[in-house]
Scaffold this motif. Structure first.
Motif, PDB file in Angstrom:
ATOM      1  N   ASP A   8      69.790  51.542  -3.771  1.00 43.55           N
ATOM      2  CA  ASP A   8      68.902  52.708  -3.814  1.00 43.55           C
ATOM      3  C   ASP A   8      67.510  52.223  -4.182  1.00 43.55           C
ATOM      4  OD1 ASP A   8      67.506  55.146  -4.670  1.00 43.55           O
ATOM      5  OD2 ASP A   8      69.484  56.095  -4.647  1.00 43.55           O
ATOM      6  N   LYS A  10      65.135  53.861  -5.561  1.00 45.59           N
ATOM      7  CA  LYS A  10      64.625  54.474  -6.783  1.00 45.59           C
ATOM      8  C   LYS A  10      65.369  53.904  -8.000  1.00 45.59           C
ATOM      9  CE  LYS A  10      62.345  58.095  -4.620  1.00 45.59           C
ATOM     10  NZ  LYS A  10      62.618  57.627  -3.278  1.00 45.59           N
ATOM     11  N   ASN A  13      67.394  56.380 -10.067  1.00 43.23           N
ATOM     12  CA  ASN A  13      68.668  56.747  -9.443  1.00 43.23           C
ATOM     13  C   ASN A  13      69.738  55.698  -9.712  1.00 43.23           C
ATOM     14  OD1 ASN A  13      67.537  59.066  -8.402  1.00 43.23           O
ATOM     15  ND2 ASN A  13      67.242  58.250  -6.338  1.00 43.23           N
ATOM     16  N   ASP A  58      72.333  54.456  -0.505  1.00 37.94           N
ATOM     17  CA  ASP A  58      71.363  55.502  -0.204  1.00 37.94           C
ATOM     18  C   ASP A  58      70.992  55.394   1.275  1.00 37.94           C
ATOM     19  OD1 ASP A  58      69.582  57.585  -0.658  1.00 37.94           O
ATOM     20  OD2 ASP A  58      67.945  56.228  -1.153  1.00 37.94           O
ATOM     21  N   LYS A 108      74.399  63.163  -4.211  1.00 35.73           N
ATOM     22  CA  LYS A 108      74.027  62.649  -5.528  1.00 35.73           C
ATOM     23  C   LYS A 108      74.197  63.689  -6.627  1.00 35.73           C
ATOM     24  CE  LYS A 108      70.797  59.133  -3.900  1.00 35.73           C
ATOM     25  NZ  LYS A 108      69.392  58.664  -3.855  1.00 35.73           N
TER      26      LYS A 108
END
Length: 224
Positions: A8, A10, A13, A58, A108
């Motif tokens: 991912d 981020k 996250n 992701d 998520k």
């Protein structure tokens, strides 16, 4: 321990997801990556016994997105299970990810308990995890498609798989996101009997997980 990778872009996250998994002592996060390219590089540098068994991927990432990564990684490392974990429930993204080799699709927003439970089931018996909202979206698409009369070619595809009426019934319940136990209660049969039917369905559709079975059901119009 179930070895897991998280991909991912981020950082927050990745931290939240890793924390959710580490609350359950069955999981060990072996790889964290910010995009598909970094993940493939890290994966190539791992030994077989250190390689993740499940990858949480992701979709929207720079450099290399999730769908492209799954397509490449699933061909290089077919023994690994790839599960999409995203905020998107877009129709095209769902089916493109499944076609690329994803065996599950979770949102998520799911709780840590639900994510952990679904991943444990995937690890134990290959049951591809799909969030109920995703399963419902697939069912809606099936219902929309069933409004139109199936063509002769679609009917031929249906006959080609030789699904029994009971197998179609169970496939419909799978599309609704029901678990084996819930299906068993509705049909007044045992969960083991449901599991045997599902194994037969997978065999007839030439797939090895729920996500691919639902994709075939949708694209081949099997539930009308």
């Amino acid at each position: 321990m179930i070895r897991v990778a998280i991909v991912d872009d981020k950082k927050n996250n990745r931290i939240i997801l890793a924390d959710k998994l580490r609350r359950n002592n069955l999981f060990e996060v072996k790889i964290e990556a910010v995009n598909g390219e970094e993940f493939l590089e890290k994966l190539a540098g791992t030994n077989f016994d250190e390689r993740p068994e499940i990858v949480l991927m992701d979709l929207e990432m720079p450099v290399m997105d999730g769908i492209t990564t799954i397509a490449i990684a699933s061909s290089l490392y077919p023994g690994i299970k790839y599960v999409v974990l995203t905020i998107f429930d877009d129709d095209d993204k769902i089916f493109n990810a499944i076609k690329a080799g994803a065996c599950g699709y979770l949102l998520k927003e799911e709780s840590g308990e639900i994510i952990a439970d679904m991943l444990i089931k995937l690890w134990q018996n290959g049951a591809g995890p799909i969030s109920p909202s995703i399963a419902n979206k697939i069912l809606q698409l099936l219902q929309q498609q069933s409004i139109a009369k199936p063509s002769a070619r679609e009917q031929a595809n249906d006959n080609m798989f030789h699904l029994s009426d009971r197998e179609k019934e169970i496939l419909r319940f799978l599309c609704q996101g029901l678990e084996y136990k819930e299906i068993a209660e509705k049909l007044c049969i045992s969960p083991n009997t449901v599991k045997k039917h599902v194994i037969n369905i997978y065999d007839k559709l030439h797939v090895n997980n729920k996500a691919h079975a639902l994709h075939i059901a949708y694209t081949k119009n099997l539930l009308t």
